[in-house]
Write a protein that holds these residues in place. Structure first.
Motif, PDB file in Angstrom:
ATOM      1  N   PHE A  77     117.488  72.090  57.061  1.00  0.00           N
ATOM      2  CA  PHE A  77     117.988  71.540  55.806  1.00  0.00           C
ATOM      3  C   PHE A  77     117.623  72.431  54.629  1.00  0.00           C
ATOM      4  CE2 PHE A  77     118.748  68.526  58.827  1.00  0.00           C
ATOM      5  CZ  PHE A  77     117.619  67.881  59.289  1.00  0.00           C
ATOM      6  N   LEU A 279     132.184  61.186  63.330  1.00  0.00           N
ATOM      7  CA  LEU A 279     132.002  61.193  61.880  1.00  0.00           C
ATOM      8  C   LEU A 279     132.086  59.774  61.345  1.00  0.00           C
ATOM      9  CD1 LEU A 279     134.195  64.285  60.947  1.00  0.00           C
ATOM     10  CD2 LEU A 279     131.712  64.092  60.759  1.00  0.00           C
ATOM     11  N   CYS A 281     133.847  58.505  59.246  1.00  0.00           N
ATOM     12  CA  CYS A 281     135.172  57.961  58.920  1.00  0.00           C
ATOM     13  C   CYS A 281     135.679  57.031  60.017  1.00  0.00           C
ATOM     14  CB  CYS A 281     136.182  59.067  58.634  1.00  0.00           C
ATOM     15  SG  CYS A 281     136.117  60.458  59.741  1.00  0.00           S
ATOM     16  N   PHE A 303     127.794  61.112  61.933  1.00  0.00           N
ATOM     17  CA  PHE A 303     127.514  62.091  60.883  1.00  0.00           C
ATOM     18  C   PHE A 303     128.299  61.763  59.623  1.00  0.00           C
ATOM     19  CE2 PHE A 303     125.024  65.038  63.317  1.00  0.00           C
ATOM     20  CZ  PHE A 303     125.469  64.903  64.615  1.00  0.00           C
ATOM     21  N   PRO A 304     127.778  62.185  58.464  1.00  0.00           N
ATOM     22  CA  PRO A 304     128.499  61.891  57.226  1.00  0.00           C
ATOM     23  C   PRO A 304     129.658  62.859  57.031  1.00  0.00           C
ATOM     24  CG  PRO A 304     126.501  63.116  56.736  1.00  0.00           C
ATOM     25  CD  PRO A 304     126.530  62.918  58.234  1.00  0.00           C
ATOM     26  N   SER A 305     130.818  62.341  56.723  1.00  0.00           N
ATOM     27  CA  SER A 305     131.951  63.233  56.500  1.00  0.00           C
ATOM     28  C   SER A 305     131.999  63.703  55.054  1.00  0.00           C
ATOM     29  CB  SER A 305     133.253  62.526  56.870  1.00  0.00           C
ATOM     30  OG  SER A 305     133.294  61.268  56.246  1.00  0.00           O
ATOM     31  N   PRO A 307     128.938  64.152  52.620  1.00  0.00           N
ATOM     32  CA  PRO A 307     127.522  63.941  52.332  1.00  0.00           C
ATOM     33  C   PRO A 307     127.187  63.767  50.861  1.00  0.00           C
ATOM     34  CG  PRO A 307     127.829  65.851  53.741  1.00  0.00           C
ATOM     35  CD  PRO A 307     129.182  65.428  53.306  1.00  0.00           C
ATOM     36  N   PHE A 308     127.990  64.377  49.990  1.00  0.00           N
ATOM     37  CA  PHE A 308     127.647  64.280  48.579  1.00  0.00           C
ATOM     38  C   PHE A 308     128.664  63.470  47.818  1.00  0.00           C
ATOM     39  CE2 PHE A 308     124.305  66.988  49.393  1.00  0.00           C
ATOM     40  CZ  PHE A 308     124.743  68.045  50.163  1.00  0.00           C
ATOM     41  N   GLY A 309     129.404  62.683  48.560  1.00  0.00           N
ATOM     42  CA  GLY A 309     130.530  61.997  47.948  1.00  0.00           C
ATOM     43  C   GLY A 309     130.150  60.840  47.048  1.00  0.00           C
ATOM     44  N   PHE A 336     123.952  58.143  59.942  1.00  0.00           N
ATOM     45  CA  PHE A 336     124.023  58.345  58.491  1.00  0.00           C
ATOM     46  C   PHE A 336     124.870  57.214  57.926  1.00  0.00           C
ATOM     47  CE2 PHE A 336     122.364  62.594  57.567  1.00  0.00           C
ATOM     48  CZ  PHE A 336     122.253  63.128  58.838  1.00  0.00           C
ATOM     49  N   CYS A 361     119.471  57.597  58.539  1.00  0.00           N
ATOM     50  CA  CYS A 361     119.503  58.294  57.262  1.00  0.00           C
ATOM     51  C   CYS A 361     120.423  57.563  56.302  1.00  0.00           C
ATOM     52  CB  CYS A 361     119.974  59.729  57.456  1.00  0.00           C
ATOM     53  SG  CYS A 361     120.036  60.589  55.890  1.00  0.00           S
ATOM     54  N   ILE A 362     119.820  56.875  55.369  1.00  0.00           N
ATOM     55  CA  ILE A 362     120.592  56.219  54.333  1.00  0.00           C
ATOM     56  C   ILE A 362     120.831  57.262  53.257  1.00  0.00           C
ATOM     57  CG2 ILE A 362     120.603  54.329  52.665  1.00  0.00           C
ATOM     58  CD1 ILE A 362     118.484  53.007  54.546  1.00  0.00           C
ATOM     59  N   LEU A 363     122.069  57.441  52.878  1.00  0.00           N
ATOM     60  CA  LEU A 363     122.393  58.581  52.019  1.00  0.00           C
ATOM     61  C   LEU A 363     121.632  58.585  50.697  1.00  0.00           C
ATOM     62  CD1 LEU A 363     126.157  59.007  52.860  1.00  0.00           C
ATOM     63  CD2 LEU A 363     124.272  60.495  53.444  1.00  0.00           C
ATOM     64  N   ASP A 364     121.378  57.416  50.133  1.00  0.00           N
ATOM     65  CA  ASP A 364     120.475  57.328  49.001  1.00  0.00           C
ATOM     66  C   ASP A 364     119.098  57.011  49.581  1.00  0.00           C
ATOM     67  OD1 ASP A 364     120.259  55.155  46.057  1.00  0.00           O
ATOM     68  OD2 ASP A 364     118.874  56.612  46.911  1.00  0.00           O
ATOM     69  N   PRO A 365     118.194  57.965  49.554  1.00  0.00           N
ATOM     70  CA  PRO A 365     116.982  57.841  50.370  1.00  0.00           C
ATOM     71  C   PRO A 365     115.991  56.772  49.910  1.00  0.00           C
ATOM     72  CG  PRO A 365     116.863  59.784  48.995  1.00  0.00           C
ATOM     73  CD  PRO A 365     118.232  59.232  48.803  1.00  0.00           C
TER      74      PRO A 365
END
Lengths: 533, 285
Positions: A77, A279, A281, A303-305, A307-309, A336, A361-365
């Motif tokens: 990472f 993914l 989606c 996986f996140p399709s 990640p920064f969306g 994710f 993994c929660i996208l907002d940690p």
């Protein structure tokens, strides 16, 4: 005392294949140590700096297969600079010089230069297999050297001939550049394939080639593993349906073009699936279809399709709960998601007590349970309490010291723990270090753990492979103290920002610290910004 | 969640630094923590107290906040509120009109670069879900039955309702000399009993793409959207749908109801009901 001649013992040891078991065998007595070391063919080295190639060669002259891992996990990472270390060249050089008959080399997070690849391709007559996972440092020139010296030049026509001549070919993975008619011809020649990766899958469903492809695919009754679809025409997926019923592994994590109903239909055909990489989606609804269809599922990775969306990542706790209810054999998870609740985790823990790997993994940690606004301590606590065989855990979401108390109490088999943006105080880290007897790898970032936690039990680190701490509260003085007390550890400070240059105060907080046990002392190949205390 | 008290705190060996006092503290903590989430123990007001939170890290790494507190954060409420305010400030400073671009912290989320790069390049197409409010009329056929029926799927809200309706529909067959052995078999009582017990029939449907799928796999709404026609097939013909010899217990000759009907979340019992209805209404052969 041995009642058997050495050859008999060696023959018995041949049946012992697990590394752990062979290590145990070698500790029984001097005689067994000797016999075991001469007969050992496969060696696994989890940290390339824990031992030197010379000592490896000296102990295991019969070595045929070597696995080496280099950089710490967080290097994936971008937390570790590229030239930090993990160079494979000295290993290949040393092995080449010796008379080791190397046949297989498996590398993970190592730096592999073109030079190393060339040397590798020339030095071992029986070399058969090179596996590179998350490695870097080479170019196509280097790979060409391997291909040229080990097998022969590869182009499309040659690829076809190669496949024709290889009745034992089990695994074929193609990139985008392989056109459809080549794919079709390859499949016609290799109906015995077990593992297929398709790069580009875009075609006209009314074309002759497509029809031929359909026929070719149907013949491949042995395919158990399918991946790729980097480019995909969803309306052509029905050609794949005939082989879906046999698939045990499906990797669609590179196929963002496949989603919605088409994706779900594909999955509906895959009733024997054991591992699914997908993914997000796919959505919660799609995971519901997985839950209904894939009763043999053991491993799921979502996986996140994006990640920064903006945050419309399509899976939530609902999808996970559905899968846990429908797939009781689930034992490995990487998920994710947008959010998670304690209630969901508690349900998942009840439904699936067999987790070996649980990585959430929660996208907002630092997101709390959105329903109760509470930290996720209780949810993860339920997981560790229920899953008695849990070996690997990654946490995220809002977490206090409490979750670490649970982990220390219940996670008896835990070997690897990843923590980010969690805890309130040193207590968190202490609970883990005191409680998890089998802990081997601990990686921590952005947590309020300081010297008190670090120094509590330095002897513990010798029982572990490594400890990574970045953006925590440990100071230079604290790290120095560990290094002083434990000469069997290398304590590395990675200081890219050159904080240390102008401020060598012991009270200075350390940005990145990586410590690991070793038998060979300080390494000599560290770059300037790495200080080994 | 219930937290069971363990008799010995882990790590209670005498060789550990910090010995007894730490252990006692551990026990106290444990006792406090028994019981339900949110109850008792430190952090009582549920506030987030941490030394360096995600939001602050974002500040630091983007150099957006003017000062950097290196002395460590005193975990008291005011400071915590301060942190939250700072986070809010950060967001509003960007531009309240636009949704704030997610500030990027190094290494988060923990996704490998090659994945990020690959996915960034692809534009996400919205899934083309066709929704129609018009009636969803579909033909229903049953192997061996003399003629078809038609149903409007939108009249039902679940598989259960559909199966009831179909059972009623197909039980009104009269036994005639239709000539085909299939129908005679169908109406033959002992064969029917075989069917009931062995369940050779499998409900399937043809979807919008022309593929034949097994009924019951997808949520009801999705099924209604995609179903073009229904066919209750003889087991031997349903092989191509994924039930092949290699699929574990499934045999070519006799597909069991198990695979279709006994799914945990699906109570679709069409076959059993249908055949039961037919048996009860038919005269003995």
């Amino acid at each position: 005392m041995n009642y058997f001649p050495d050859e008999v013992l060696e023959h018995v040891f041949d049946f012992i294949t697990s590394h752990k078991d062979r290590n145990s065998v070698s500790l029984v007595c001097k005689s067994w140590y000797k016999i075991e070391r001469y007969s050992r063919q496969r060696v696994f080295i989890g940290n390339c700096y824990s031992i030197s190639p010379e000592r490896l060669i000296a102990r295991f002259p019969g070595l045929k297969s070597l696995t080496l891992k280099g950089k710490p996990h967080f290097a994936d990472f971008n937390l570790v600079p590229h030239d930090w270390g993990g160079f494979v060249y000295p290993w290949i050089k040393a092995l080449a010089k010796s008379r080791i008959g190397l046949e297989e080399l498996r590398l993970k997070r190592m730096v592999v230069s073109d030079e190393s690849l060339e040397l590798l391709s020339k030095s071992f007559v029986n070399f058969k297999s090179l596996v590179l996972v998350s490695c870097e440092g080479f170019t196509t020139d280097g790979l060409a050297a391997i291909a040229a010296n080990c097998r022969g030049e590869v182009n499309l026509g040659a690829l076809e001939r190669l496949v024709s001549r290889s009745p034992n070919l089990k695994s074929l993975r193609l990139n985008r550049a392989v056109p459809l008619d080549t794919l079709q011809k390859l499949l016609m020649r290799a109906p015995q394939l077990v593992d297929l990766g398709i790069g580009s899958y875009v075609h006209d469903p009314f074309s002759e080639v497509y029809n031929k492809l359909k026929i070719a695919i149907q013949r491949c009754k042995s395919i158990r593993s399918l991946s790729g679809f980097l480019e995909v025409a969803p309306h052509c997926m029905s050609a794949i349906y005939p082989i879906c019923g046999n698939l045990t592994f499906l990797n669609l994590s590179y196929a963002p073009g496949l989603h919605g109903n088409k994706l779900m239909k594909l999955i509906q055909h895959c009733r024997k699936l054991q591992r699914l990489w997908i993914l997000d989606c796919i959505g919660d609804k799609g995971l519901g279809v997985v839950a209904l269809t894939c009763k043999e599922l053991q491993e799921l990775r979502v996986f996140p399709s994006d990640p920064f969306g903006a945050g419309n990542a399509a899976v939530t706790e609902e999808g996970l709960v559905l899968v846990s209810a429908g797939c009781p054999k689930l034992n490995s998870l990487l998920y994710f998601c947008q959010q998670m609740t304690n209630a969901a985790l508690i349900t998942v823990a009840k439904n699936c007590p067999n987790f070996i790997r649980f990585r959430l993994c929660i996208l907002d940690p630092i997101k709390p349970d959105p329903v109760t606004n509470q930290p996720l301590d209780e949810g993860f606590g339920a997981i560790v309490q229920s899953c008695k065989g849990l070996k690997r855990l990654s946490l995220s979401g809002l977490l206090t010291d409490q979750v670490f108390l649970y982990i220390g109490m219940y996670a008896e088999q835990l070997e690897m723990l990843s923590i980010a943006f969690a805890a309130d105080s040193d207590k968190g880290m202490l609970y883990v270090l005191n409680g998890c007897k089998k802990l081997r790898k601990l990686e921590i970032r952005d947590c309020p753990f300081g010297d008190a936690a670090l120094l509590e039990d330095v002897g513990k680190y010798e029982t572990m492979r490594s400890l990574w701490m970045s953006s925590c509260e440990v100071t230079l003085g604290g790290c120095k103290s560990v290094a002083e007390k434990m000469p069997s550890l290398n304590v590395e400070i990675i200081d890219e920002c050159e904080q240390m240059e102008f401020n060598l105060d012991d009270k200075q907080k350390v940005d990145k610290m990586y410590l690991y046990r070793t038998l060979v002392g300080h390494r000599k190949d560290a770059p300037e910004y790495v200080s080994i205390l | 969640m219930e937290v069971g008290l363990k008799m010995t705190m882990k790590g209670g060996g005498g060789d550990h630094v910090g010995g007894c006092d730490k252990e006692k503290m551990g026990f106290e903590e444990t006792e406090l923590r028994l019981g339900l989430p949110g109850g008792g123990g430190g952090g009582g007001d549920g506030e987030v107290v941490r030394k360096r939170g995600f939001s602050e890290t974002v500040d630091l790494k983007l150099n957006l906040s003017s000062k950097q507190d290196t002395s460590g954060i005193d975990p008291n409420d005011e400071k915590v509120k301060g942190l939250h305010q700072e986070k809010n400030l950060l967001l509003s400073a960007i531009d309240p009109a636009k949704p704030p671009a997610k500030a990027q912290v190094v290494g988060w989320p923990p996704v490998r670069s090659f994945r990020k790069n690959m996915l960034a390049a692809t534009t996400q197409k919205s899934s083309s879900e066709e929704s129609g409010e018009k009636a969803a009329l579909v033909k229903v056929s049953m192997d061996g039955a003399p003629y078809l029926r038609k149903v409007d799927l939108r009249m039902y809200t679940s598989y259960h309702q559909l199966s009831d309706a179909l059972a009623k529909m197909f039980s009104s067959f009269t036994i005639g000399n239709c000539g085909s052995q299939g129908i005679k078999d169908f109406m033959n009582e002992s064969k029917l009993m075989d069917l009931l017990n062995g369940s050779d029939y499998v409900p399937t449907y043809e979807d919008k793409d022309g593929d034949w799928m097994l009924v019951g796999d997808v949520p009801w709404e999705m099924f209604v959207e995609s179903c073009k026609r229904l066919r209750i097939m003889k087991g031997t013909e349903a092989i191509g749908l994924g039930y092949t010899k290699s699929c574990g217990e499934m045999q070519e000759e006799k597909l069991k109801e198990v695979g279709v009907v006994n799914r945990a979340t699906c109570s679709f019992d069409l076959v059993g009901r249908l055949l039961h209805a037919c048996t009860s209404s038919s005269s003995s052969s």
